[in-house]
Write a protein that holds these residues in place. Structure first.
Motif, PDB file in Angstrom:
ATOM      1  N   ILE A 261      33.758  48.273  30.889  1.00 15.86           N
ATOM      2  CA  ILE A 261      34.570  47.053  30.982  1.00 15.86           C
ATOM      3  C   ILE A 261      33.738  45.807  30.716  1.00 15.86           C
ATOM      4  CG2 ILE A 261      35.903  45.620  32.588  1.00 15.86           C
ATOM      5  CD1 ILE A 261      36.871  48.264  33.859  1.00 15.86           C
ATOM      6  N   GLU A 262      32.493  45.801  31.226  1.00 12.83           N
ATOM      7  CA  GLU A 262      31.626  44.645  30.996  1.00 12.83           C
ATOM      8  C   GLU A 262      31.274  44.476  29.518  1.00 12.83           C
ATOM      9  OE1 GLU A 262      28.245  44.892  33.530  1.00 12.83           O
ATOM     10  OE2 GLU A 262      29.321  44.179  35.311  1.00 12.83           O
ATOM     11  N   ASN A 265      35.765  43.662  27.527  1.00 16.90           N
ATOM     12  CA  ASN A 265      36.757  43.260  28.525  1.00 16.90           C
ATOM     13  C   ASN A 265      38.182  43.533  28.068  1.00 16.90           C
ATOM     14  OD1 ASN A 265      37.270  42.090  31.128  1.00 16.90           O
ATOM     15  ND2 ASN A 265      38.071  40.290  30.071  1.00 16.90           N
ATOM     16  N   ASN A 266      38.354  43.773  26.783  1.00  9.64           N
ATOM     17  CA  ASN A 266      39.689  44.044  26.242  1.00  9.64           C
ATOM     18  C   ASN A 266      39.945  45.545  26.052  1.00  9.64           C
ATOM     19  OD1 ASN A 266      40.430  41.266  25.950  1.00  9.64           O
ATOM     20  ND2 ASN A 266      39.066  41.146  24.183  1.00  9.64           N
ATOM     21  N   LYS A 351      39.713  46.744  36.722  1.00  4.11           N
ATOM     22  CA  LYS A 351      40.468  46.172  35.619  1.00  4.11           C
ATOM     23  C   LYS A 351      41.956  46.106  35.958  1.00  4.11           C
ATOM     24  CE  LYS A 351      40.071  44.713  31.313  1.00  4.11           C
ATOM     25  NZ  LYS A 351      39.251  43.546  30.948  1.00  4.11           N
TER      26      LYS A 351
END
Length: 358
Positions: A261-262, A265-266, A351
């Motif tokens: 995720i880092e 982010n999408n 998320k």
């Protein structure tokens, strides 16, 4: 130079601790005799032999006095202490200290400290700060365990063992993961995942055993008759056995997903789920095998002895391994259930505001 200074200090401190333990006789009230010489004499027509021992008292009122004693041992050594030159014995002395009445046990603290210091040095050398956090977590868990045992031993007629250790397990999870991984969303995800996985898997195991486990041979557990609540004792064993594996899977998944995720982010939720499943495939087999070997290793010597005494292998495994097999299977259930639970809880926490692409 500064880089190596901490390792030099670590080695020096380790040597000081080891030297101290090798000479800590003054800490013990029970007399200690160090063997100077030992002569073995076989008893003809027998599987036993006598040991004539000369040793020196290392502590107490008669420190420095030389004493002689005799010990009987067997060739198999199954039920006997194997004594050698330089072995250190806890003994009972006569009133005037000139005779050893009996051998209580062998002093082994130096061997434990050698292994302990080697473990500490290696984990610091390999993992540095993470290793220190791991040692701190281990120390905290030992303290919590000791306090729980002391508390229960003084209140065993009033406290339900299972409830107590369920609470202790949650404390283990929170402190272990928080100390080793710090305050972060991935730690929170791992903590919640571990607690939920533990509760769900244990509940399922509890129900299955209640329904189908009426003939489980709990009586084969050593000293089980001395346990006040032996049924809950068995459930506590199941509860604690898979705890480490559940935490391992939870933090592995939450850390891996957090890293994904880092970096992006999408990233889609479907991609996170697919990645989590791939990661799980790599770790689940190893973790299950660790559980199998950990639980089954203690019974292997007993199975060998049983076979040596003409017991059929199947009967030996049934008698000595039934309880361990049940614990292993319940732990495997915990491990398998921890994967989807950790996966979806981690995605939700890390998320939760992600809008999945249609």
């Amino acid at each position: 130079m500064k880089k190596y200074l901490k390792y030099i200090i670590m080695i020096i401190l380790s040597l000081i601790v080891i030297l101290f333990v090798y000479n800590d006789y003054f800490l013990y009230k029970t007399p200690i005799v160090k063997i100077n010489s030992i002569v073995n004499e076989e008893i003809i027509g027998s599987e036993y032999y006598n040991q004539k021992i000369v040793g020196t008292i290392k502590n107490g009122k008669y420190k420095g006095k030389e004493v002689t004693l005799t010990n009987t041992s067997s060739i198999s050594g199954v039920y006997d202490e194997q004594l050698h030159k330089h072995s250190e014995l806890f003994v009972e002395l006569s009133k005037n200290g000139d005779k050893v009445v009996g051998i209580t046990s062998i002093k082994r603290d130096k061997y434990i400290v050698l292994l302990l210091m080697l473990f500490i040095d290696l984990i610091i050398l390999v993992s540095s700060k993470t290793g220190l956090k791991t040692l701190l977590s281990l120390l905290v868990n030992i303290i919590i365990t000791s306090l729980a045992i002391i508390f229960f031993s003084h209140n065993y007629t009033k406290i339900n063992m299972l409830y107590l250790y369920f609470f202790v397990s949650i404390i283990f999870i929170i402190f272990s993961l928080y100390i080793t991984n710090g305050k972060s969303k991935k730690t929170l995800a791992a903590i919640i995942s571990s607690i939920v996985s533990l509760f769900v898997s244990f509940t399922l195991s509890f129900i299955l055993i209640k329904l189908f486990g009426k003939n489980i041979s709990i009586w084969t557990i050593d000293y089980i008759e001395a346990v006040y609540d032996y049924e809950n004792f068995f459930y506590v064993c199941i509860l604690l056995s898979g705890l480490g594996a559940i935490m391992d899977i939870s933090i592995t998944l939450s850390s891996s997903l957090n890293e994904l995720i880092e970096k992006d982010n999408n990233i889609k939720v479907t991609s996170l789920i697919a990645s989590g499943k791939e990661i799980s495939k790599d770790i689940v087999g190893t973790v299950i095998n660790v559980m199998l070997f950990t639980c089954y290793t203690p019974i292997i010597p007993m199975v060998f002895l049983a076979i040596k005494n003409n017991m059929v292998l199947a009967n030996a495994l049934t008698y000595y391994g039934e309880i361990e097999l049940i614990i292993v299977l319940c732990s495997c259930i915990s491990i398998v259930l921890a994967i989807p639970i950790s996966l979806y809880i981690s995605i939700f926490i890390l998320k939760h505001n992600l809008k999945e692409a249609k």
